[in-house]
Design a protein around this motif. Structure first.
Motif, mmCIF file in Angstrom:
data_model
loop_
_atom_site.group_PDB
_atom_site.id
_atom_site.type_symbol
_atom_site.label_atom_id
_atom_site.label_comp_id
_atom_site.label_asym_id
_atom_site.label_seq_id
_atom_site.Cartn_x
_atom_site.Cartn_y
_atom_site.Cartn_z
ATOM 1 N N ARG A 124 0.831 -1.164 -0.009
ATOM 2 C CA ARG A 124 0.004 0.088 0.094
ATOM 3 C C ARG A 124 0.844 1.277 -0.028
ATOM 4 O O ARG A 124 0.716 1.897 -0.802
ATOM 5 C CB ARG A 124 -0.988 -0.016 1.225
ATOM 6 C CG ARG A 124 -1.707 1.405 1.223
ATOM 7 C CD ARG A 124 -2.721 1.322 2.601
ATOM 8 N NE ARG A 124 -3.440 0.249 2.706
ATOM 9 C CZ ARG A 124 -4.633 0.395 2.426
ATOM 10 N NH1 ARG A 124 -5.072 1.482 1.807
ATOM 11 N NH2 ARG A 124 -5.574 -0.703 2.580
ATOM 12 N N TYR A 126 -8.741 7.439 -2.147
ATOM 13 C CA TYR A 126 -9.287 6.046 -2.173
ATOM 14 C C TYR A 126 -8.347 5.107 -1.317
ATOM 15 O O TYR A 126 -8.912 4.426 -0.651
ATOM 16 C CB TYR A 126 -9.818 5.770 -3.542
ATOM 17 C CG TYR A 126 -10.378 4.174 -3.332
ATOM 18 C CD1 TYR A 126 -11.783 3.673 -2.957
ATOM 19 C CD2 TYR A 126 -9.769 3.249 -3.950
ATOM 20 C CE1 TYR A 126 -12.157 2.596 -2.767
ATOM 21 C CE2 TYR A 126 -10.052 1.888 -4.232
ATOM 22 C CZ TYR A 126 -11.174 1.508 -3.381
ATOM 23 O OH TYR A 126 -11.829 0.303 -3.359
ATOM 24 N N THR A 161 -5.694 5.709 0.303
ATOM 25 C CA THR A 161 -5.319 6.307 1.681
ATOM 26 C C THR A 161 -6.233 6.223 2.846
ATOM 27 O O THR A 161 -6.018 6.127 3.848
ATOM 28 C CB THR A 161 -4.683 7.535 1.588
ATOM 29 O OG1 THR A 161 -5.724 8.538 0.916
ATOM 30 C CG2 THR A 161 -3.316 7.582 0.717
ATOM 31 N N SER A 162 -7.673 5.661 2.333
ATOM 32 C CA SER A 162 -8.502 5.658 3.255
ATOM 33 C C SER A 162 -8.809 4.251 3.637
ATOM 34 O O SER A 162 -9.187 3.363 2.791
ATOM 35 C CB SER A 162 -10.049 6.167 2.618
ATOM 36 O OG SER A 162 -10.981 6.053 3.597
ATOM 37 N N PRO A 163 -8.441 3.919 4.970
ATOM 38 C CA PRO A 163 -8.497 2.241 5.278
ATOM 39 C C PRO A 163 -10.069 1.781 5.176
ATOM 40 O O PRO A 163 -10.294 0.672 5.294
ATOM 41 C CB PRO A 163 -7.835 2.349 6.867
ATOM 42 C CG PRO A 163 -7.197 3.596 6.894
ATOM 43 C CD PRO A 163 -7.826 4.556 6.256
ATOM 44 N N SER A 164 -10.815 2.837 5.510
ATOM 45 C CA SER A 164 -12.234 2.410 5.580
ATOM 46 C C SER A 164 -12.923 2.088 4.163
ATOM 47 O O SER A 164 -13.689 1.135 3.668
ATOM 48 C CB SER A 164 -12.984 3.378 6.234
ATOM 49 O OG SER A 164 -13.037 4.782 5.584
ATOM 50 N N CYS A 223 -10.876 1.578 1.437
ATOM 51 C CA CYS A 223 -10.000 0.251 0.526
ATOM 52 C C CYS A 223 -9.179 -0.239 1.527
ATOM 53 O O CYS A 223 -7.926 0.472 1.930
ATOM 54 C CB CYS A 223 -8.822 1.069 -0.434
ATOM 55 S SG CYS A 223 -8.029 0.113 -1.352
ATOM 56 N N SER A 224 -9.746 -1.268 2.134
ATOM 57 C CA SER A 224 -8.932 -1.972 3.370
ATOM 58 C C SER A 224 -7.819 -2.978 2.716
ATOM 59 O O SER A 224 -7.907 -3.139 1.604
ATOM 60 C CB SER A 224 -9.890 -2.692 4.293
ATOM 61 O OG SER A 224 -10.537 -3.597 3.505
ATOM 62 N N ASP A 225 -6.892 -3.496 3.721
ATOM 63 C CA ASP A 225 -5.988 -4.297 3.378
ATOM 64 C C ASP A 225 -6.542 -5.841 2.892
ATOM 65 O O ASP A 225 -6.313 -6.329 1.890
ATOM 66 C CB ASP A 225 -4.943 -4.673 4.458
ATOM 67 C CG ASP A 225 -4.302 -3.381 4.990
ATOM 68 O OD1 ASP A 225 -4.110 -2.657 4.019
ATOM 69 O OD2 ASP A 225 -3.649 -3.453 6.028
ATOM 70 N N GLU A 226 -7.526 -6.260 3.376
ATOM 71 C CA GLU A 226 -8.259 -7.030 3.080
ATOM 72 C C GLU A 226 -8.850 -7.180 1.620
ATOM 73 O O GLU A 226 -8.947 -8.224 0.719
ATOM 74 C CB GLU A 226 -9.356 -7.668 3.872
ATOM 75 C CG GLU A 226 -10.034 -9.103 3.839
ATOM 76 C CD GLU A 226 -11.202 -9.195 4.904
ATOM 77 O OE1 GLU A 226 -11.882 -10.413 4.568
ATOM 78 O OE2 GLU A 226 -11.408 -8.610 5.713
ATOM 79 N N HIS A 227 -9.484 -5.948 1.433
ATOM 80 C CA HIS A 227 -10.124 -5.516 0.021
ATOM 81 C C HIS A 227 -9.116 -5.775 -1.091
ATOM 82 O O HIS A 227 -9.321 -6.031 -2.118
ATOM 83 C CB HIS A 227 -10.743 -4.361 0.081
ATOM 84 C CG HIS A 227 -11.335 -4.062 -1.264
ATOM 85 N ND1 HIS A 227 -12.544 -4.635 -1.651
ATOM 86 C CD2 HIS A 227 -11.234 -3.052 -2.067
ATOM 87 C CE1 HIS A 227 -12.757 -4.004 -2.952
ATOM 88 N NE2 HIS A 227 -12.326 -3.246 -3.157
#
Length: 603
Positions: A401, A436, A438-441, A443-447
């Motif tokens: 990321r 998009y 930089t926003s964890p909500s 675009c999360s790591d799991e996504h």
């Protein structure tokens, strides 16, 4: 670009299609100029104050209904309604020869479009399918479909699963291959009729573009890089038409000779590393102070402008992110992560989002579009190199990321400071994608890991034939040319060895016959007969009778014969131009040796 289903029915030589109108999106479109948005809001408020709000709403509703784009072929119809694409493949052949005006009826109660297209008769369809230009298997398909219809009727009577259900259950991913660039646009020939009224409307073109298709209205011509961007009015072109423009341009600019050169071996300049051997370091990244300041300014607009993403746009956003990432991975791999003056052009020309404002709805189309452009435009045009770039993107999505954010900021700087300026790409795409990622909500790591798995699965299914540029045929043609050149070189180099081979064969035959004579000789009496022809003289027949008195003299005679054979082999190793003269000299030496042996024996 969302896909929808079309209900259809056949009645004699006509096909009726029912196309549901997609629901309106919750999010409002963005205006690329704040002044235009303010003017629109102020004018809307004035109209509402005057009591014309209902009329305005009805007009907006009609405009959305009229916002369509239609493409048709002999067996296929593409209907783009406002924000959604509907595809239909017909088993019957459409009769497009007398299609001048197509009437589209819209039912406001049931909220769907109705289109009636004429079809060719079954006999004519069979003729078109066998030898006509228009068909393509129409006759055989109709006959098979009639028989399958009987089977479905029997299955329904016996309460058995139909053929359609079985096919969809076992082969869900198998679709009809359509060459979209051959579809004919008939939007200008269509008329829209509402609820059976006599008044008809022309179809309009006002489509969204940019990040999640949130932007509308004309572009600012001063900010547009016409050298890179091929679509100057994206709001007037539907996503299907933009894709057609891209495919046609790629087919025109694709070079067979350039691909052949890079297929054998990449033409890497001296002093540069082979891109196929480069290993990106996605876990080792650092951000400069200028990039940190840029990220702060872009992220600051988050609370003021960013709106929650609609569920129907999530797939389009993810596909756009992968398209941008693939172009970045190619530039990083080919420059060894040392950006050059051409990096801005490379990252923009390989991404269809920038050049055509194209919208994607599946990863397969994203991957195919990248591979097509990768073997068409940049310096290194190798299919395996493109697949390696896709693998790099998969690794980045798995856990890079920070590396991705750093590269997005670097691309933003290249577009803003490049000549010509490509800052419009930053406004319509990059800044929104930076927020998009930089926003964890959002675009999360799991996504992101899910995107990596999906992209990896698609990579295994895409091959060279899916590119539609005849790459496999070009490679086969190149291999045949190389094999032909090898045969020609082998023939020219093998002419002189063949002559030597013939001389050696003749000498081998002579040695074999002499060996046979040696085997027939006895210890008591032996006769040695040698005949030879010279180029300038004739030699007489020489017959010498040699009597070996003891075994020691026999051994000496064998050693002399061996020496004579060695002399023959040494003479035969000379050049082909003097081979005959060498044979004569060797025979003369044999005769002289035999005379000396005979003289010694008589003594």
């Amino acid at each position: 670009m969302l896909n929808g289903q079309i209900a259809h029915s056949y009645l004699e030589n006509s096909c009726t299609l029912l196309i549901p109108r997609p629901p309106a999106l919750n999010q409002s479109s963005k205006w690329h100029q704040p002044a235009a948005a303010a003017a629109a809001s102020s004018s809307a408020s004035e109209e509402l104050c005057q009591g014309a709000g209902v009329v305005e709403a009805e007009a907006l509703h009609v405009d959305r209904i009229r916002n369509c784009d239609i493409f048709v072929d002999a067996h296929d119809l593409y209907f783009y309604a406002d924000v959604k694409l509907y595809k239909f493949h017909s088993r019957r052949t459409f009769d497009l020869r007398e299609l001048k005006t197509l009437l589209i009826r819209f039912n406001t109660t049931e909220n769907h479009y109705q289109i009636c297209l004429r079809c060719l008769p079954l006999s004519a369809g069979a003729q078109e399918g066998t030898g006509g230009e228009r068909g393509g298997g129409g006759g055989t398909g109709d006959t098979a479909k009639l028989w399958s219809g009987r089977k479905e009727y029997i299955a329904t009577f016996l309460h058995l699963p139909t053929l359609t259900d079985a096919t969809s259950a076992h082969l869900p991913d198998k679709e009809h291959l359509v060459q979209e660039w051959k579809l004919k646009r008939i939007t200008d020939q269509c008329q829209l009729q509402l609820d059976g009224h006599e008044r008809t409307y022309k179809l309009t073109n006002n489509f969204g573009y940019g990040y999640a298709s949130e932007y509308s209205g004309p572009l600012d011509a001063s900010e547009l890089d016409r050298a890179t961007c091929r679509v100057s009015e994206p709001h007037r072109m539907s996503p299907i038409q933009r894709r057609q423009e891209r495919v046609v341009d790629e087919m025109k600019r694709f070079s067979r000779e350039q691909y052949k050169i890079n297929f054998v071996e990449l033409q890497v300049p001296s002093g540069h590393q082979n891109p196929l051997r480069y290993k990106p370091k996605i876990y080792e990244t650092s951000m400069t102070q200028e990039q940190a300041h840029l990220l702060h300014n872009i992220s600051r607009k988050l609370t003021r402008e960013q709106q929650p993403c609609d569920v129907f746009r999530q797939n389009e956003i993810d596909c756009g992110l992968i398209s941008i990432l693939l172009a970045i991975c190619y530039d990083v791999r080919t420059t060894n992560n040392e950006p050059t003056c051409e990096s801005g052009w490379t990252r923009s020309i390989l991404c269809p989002l920038y050049c055509y404002f194209e919208q994607f709805d599946n990863y397969r189309d994203v991957l195919i579009a990248f591979l097509r452009r990768m073997i068409t435009y940049p310096l290194y045009r190798n299919f395996e190199l493109g697949r390696q770039c896709v693998r790099d993107a998969i690794e980045v999505l798995k856990g890079g990321r920070n590396w991705l954010i750093n590269q997005l900021l670097l691309t933003h700087q290249q577009f803003a400071s490049g000549d010509p300026s490509r800052d419009s790409f930053n406004s319509y795409y990059l800044e929104d994608y930076i927020r998009y990622v930089t926003s964890p909500s959002a675009c999360s790591d799991e996504h992101m890991r899910l995107l990596a798995r999906n992209l990896k699965n698609v990579l295994m299914d895409v091959n060279k034939q899916h590119l539609g540029l005849g790459v496999t045929e070009i490679e086969t043609e190149l291999i045949k040319e190389l094999m032909q050149e090898m045969r020609i070189d082998a023939g020219s180099d093998g002419s002189s060895p063949q002559q030597h081979g013939h001389g050696d064969d003749e000498l081998d035959l002579e040695t074999d016959t002499s060996g046979q004579e040696d085997e027939t000789t006895t210890d008591d009496d032996s006769v040695i007969t040698d005949s030879f022809d010279s180029m300038d003289m004739d030699m007489r027949l020489i017959e010498n009778e040699i009597v070996y008195e003891d075994d020691e003299e026999d051994e000496d005679g064998d050693e002399d014969d061996d020496e004579d054979g060695d002399g023959d082999e040494d003479d035969d190793d000379s050049s082909s131009s003097t081979s005959s003269e060498a044979e004569g000299n060797s025979v003369i030496e044999q005769c002289s040796n035999s005379e000396t042996a005979a003289s010694t024996s008589t003594k």
